[in-house]
Scaffold this active site. Structure first.
Site, short mmCIF file in Angstrom:
data_model
loop_
_atom_site.label_atom_id
_atom_site.label_comp_id
_atom_site.label_asym_id
_atom_site.label_seq_id
_atom_site.Cartn_x
_atom_site.Cartn_y
_atom_site.Cartn_z
N GLU A 144 0.85 -1.18 0.00
CA GLU A 144 0.00 0.00 0.00
C GLU A 144 0.89 1.24 0.00
O GLU A 144 1.78 1.36 0.84
CB GLU A 144 -0.86 -0.04 1.27
CG GLU A 144 -1.76 1.15 1.45
CD GLU A 144 -2.35 1.25 2.86
OE1 GLU A 144 -2.28 0.28 3.65
OE2 GLU A 144 -2.86 2.34 3.19
N THR A 195 -12.12 10.58 -10.87
CA THR A 195 -11.43 9.30 -11.06
C THR A 195 -10.66 9.30 -12.38
O THR A 195 -9.51 8.86 -12.44
CB THR A 195 -12.45 8.14 -11.03
OG1 THR A 195 -13.06 8.14 -9.75
CG2 THR A 195 -11.77 6.79 -11.27
N CYS A 384 -0.47 0.82 30.15
CA CYS A 384 0.78 1.57 30.10
C CYS A 384 0.71 2.81 31.00
O CYS A 384 0.75 2.65 32.21
CB CYS A 384 1.15 1.88 28.66
SG CYS A 384 2.93 2.05 28.45
N HIS A 510 0.93 -3.27 26.09
CA HIS A 510 -0.24 -2.88 25.29
C HIS A 510 -0.95 -4.11 24.74
O HIS A 510 -0.63 -4.56 23.62
CB HIS A 510 0.20 -2.01 24.10
CG HIS A 510 0.71 -0.66 24.50
ND1 HIS A 510 -0.08 0.47 24.46
CD2 HIS A 510 1.92 -0.26 24.96
CE1 HIS A 510 0.64 1.51 24.86
NE2 HIS A 510 1.85 1.10 25.17
N GLU A 512 -3.79 -4.30 23.46
CA GLU A 512 -4.64 -3.97 22.30
C GLU A 512 -3.97 -4.29 20.96
O GLU A 512 -4.65 -4.59 19.98
CB GLU A 512 -5.07 -2.50 22.35
CG GLU A 512 -4.01 -1.44 22.10
CD GLU A 512 -3.18 -1.07 23.33
OE1 GLU A 512 -3.12 -1.85 24.29
OE2 GLU A 512 -2.56 0.03 23.32
N1 GLN Z 1 4.76 7.83 29.15
C1 GLN Z 1 4.87 6.54 29.76
C2 GLN Z 1 6.27 5.96 29.60
O1 GLN Z 1 7.01 6.32 28.75
C3 GLN Z 1 3.81 5.59 29.24
C4 GLN Z 1 3.90 5.30 27.78
C5 GLN Z 1 2.66 4.69 27.21
O2 GLN Z 1 1.57 4.83 27.77
N2 GLN Z 1 2.77 4.07 26.05
O3 GLN Z 1 6.63 5.07 30.34
#
Ligand code: GLN
Length: 538
Positions: A144, A195, A384, A510, A512
């Site tokens: 892409e 287009t 985080c 994370h 997610e």
């Molecule tokens: N600011 C925080 C750190 O650097 C958390 C980072 C985040 O939430 N991704 O540790």
């Protein structure tokens, strides 16, 4: 398959934000569901080496891969659709291309030649495009190209596509051009001219589109398709309508109905069979037939922009479908949360997620939110920075450590319960230097997380500089905040929980980023389940 890999390029015209990433991911899904090993790559024409240093207001969320690459959020869609991990090779920017060409020049690798956009920059782009194909892992690589044709910064990419199409031959490479067919209400008509112009702009660079995907708010009738085909040198079957969908997860089936996969496979000389979308359609069945609903507050400082928390919002969709309920996400701006309005803003919620983030803005509101959900037994997930705020809140309000904070926000805090990692103390450059990518985490028996994940050692993706300060662990645990996940090598605390609360989990990583349609993330699934339980108890 043992033949050489095939390449599909997706370019965009007329307007940005037409959803090239979703079209690429949907086509990839249809090809994968016919047994083709397919991957997707995004080329971004901006000069930043990666999006890691970009503010979410610029390009939305920064998506992190297992190998620690900070990448464009479209890679998140690729993973969510295909359930195959991506890597640094799946995202290349102009900054990265130039950086490697300039590094080579400094090493003298060009042997005295003048270094130019053509051939040196375009060769580097062509190499990057073929890295995935040459790995032997894929039958089809979809690339892409970010931006819109006609942009100055896109030119070297379009030129590379022209060269590659020529080098690889017509059966091995094709170009899909995504455009907009606007509806003029005053005229009561769909208009094909933008287009036509966009296809012409592409041709000025020597690239003929093989397939047109036309974003539209109204059905394209046969007449319009014939007209577009005639003016743009494509077959009528290669004019594909992409009408607005209620969810991005409907797009693969819409592209199947339009025959995008068939046109593409025929052009590439590959057989096409009916794709196996059984699991995908089961997901859609659950998504579209919810038995209940919950409302979860998403507390962050970029909430006015959907793309800033893209992976979190998608993870909620996956987790909702898994629980057969709808998850309504209520965006709440942390900057405007105060002790005075917190009850009004949060008391009706079935769960609260405090979002990741950087810097001081909005953190006091996040801390207020944690306090409220802790005291009112509302299910909580902190991600985080959200986890770090939970530790600070507990230190301040339960341990009474006055002005406890993170050294990110307050370098002189008397109680740095969140502190810079030792290995970060000498780091000067901001780009690509955080603790990034996949790290092991060992789960404590009997905790919420150990009952949530299938394995005892999990792998999750990180993106942060600051950490839970182990010097405060004893005090915090004694007062009831438990560390329930550790990095097995360093002993760093990755997860905290409150056993006295119905569902209170903070994670330094994370989750997610790893939620996909085929594998909804267990932590999100459990959090949504806890929110439903909370709602039913009310
Ligand atoms: N600011 C925080 C750190 O650097 C958390 C980072 C985040 O939430 N991704 O540790």
């Amino acid at each position: 398959m043992t033949t050489d890999p095939k390449y599909i390029f997706v370019t965009g015209g007329v307007s940005s934000s037409l959803g090239k990433g979703i079209i690429a991911a949907s086509l990839a899904k249809l090809l994968q569901a016919q047994g083709y090993r397919t991957t997707i790559q995004k080329l971004d024409p901006y000069i930043n080496v990666d999006p890691g240093t970009l503010n979410p207001y610029e390009h939305g969320e920064c998506y992190v891969t297992d190998d620690g690459a900070e990448t464009d959020l479209d890679l998140g869609h690729y993973e969510r659709f295909l359930n195959v991990p991506t890597s640094q090779a799946n995202n290349v920017t102009t900054g990265r291309i130039y950086q490697s060409v300039i590094d080579k020049e400094r090493r003298g690798e060009f042997l005295g030649k003048t270094v130019q956009v053509i051939p040196h920059i375009t060769d580097e782009i062509k190499n990057r495009i073929q890295i995935l194909g040459n790995s032997g892992e894929y039958d089809i690589v979809i690339t892409e190209i970010g931006g819109t044709v006609g942009d100055i910064e896109s030119l070297p990419y379009i030129e590379s596509v022209r060269q590659l199409k020529w080098d690889l031959g017509p059966e091995n490479a094709l170009v899909i051009h995504l455009t907009l067919v606007p509806f003029l209400s005053a005229a009561g008509e769909l208009k094909t001219k933008p287009t036509q112009h966009s296809v012409k702009t592409l041709m000025e660079s020597g690239v003929q589109a093989d397939v047109l995907v036309c974003r539209t708010e109204h059905e394209l009738n046969d007449g319009i398709k014939v007209k577009l085909a005639r003016f743009c040198n494509v077959k009528k079957e290669a004019v594909i309508q992409s009408i607005d969908a209620s969810t991005i997860y409907d797009v693969p089936n819409m592209m199947l109905d339009e025959g995008l996969d068939k046109v593409v496979l025929e052009k590439l000389g590959l057989p096409s069979i009916a794709p196996d979308l059984k699991q995908w359609n089961q997901f859609l069945g659950r998504l579209n037939n919810p038995k209940n609903e919950v409302t979860i507050g998403l507390i962050g400082k970029y909430v006015e922009l959907q793309d800033s928390y893209k992976s979190i919002l998608e993870a909620f969709i996956h987790a909702g479908a898994e629980n057969e309920i709808t998850v309504n996400v209520e965006a709440i701006h942390s900057e405007y949360l105060t002790d005075g309005n917190i009850k009004f803003k949060l008391q009706h919620l079935d769960g609260v997620l405090v979002a990741p983030g950087f810097g001081e803005r909005g953190i006091e509101g996040k801390i207020e939110a944690v306090k409220f959900v802790r005291e009112n037994n509302i299910p909580f997930l902190g991600i985080c920075l959200g986890m770090q705020m939970a530790v600070i809140e507990f230190a301040r309000n339960v341990l009474h450590l006055e002005n406890a904070s993170s050294t990110e926000m307050d370098e002189g805090t008397p109680h740095p319960v969140i502190d810079l990692m030792e290995s970060q103390k000498d780091v000067v450059d901001k780009g690509g230097t955080m603790r990034l990518g996949s790290w092991d985490c060992d789960l404590e028996d009997g905790s919420i997380v150990s009952n949530t994940y299938d394995d005892q050692i999990i792998k999750e993706r990180h993106r942060h500089r600051y950490e839970f300060n182990n010097a405060y662990k004893k005090q915090l645990e004694k007062a009831g905040l438990k560390a329930t996940g550790y990095n097995p090598e360093t002993g760093l605390v990755e997860i905290i929980e409150l056993p006295s609360h119905p569902w209170f989990v903070g994670v330094q990583y994370h989750p997610e980023y790893k939620s996909t349609v085929a594998n909804p993330h267990p932590l999100f699934v459990a959090f949504v389940g806890a929110a439903l339980k909370h709602k039913l108890k009310k």
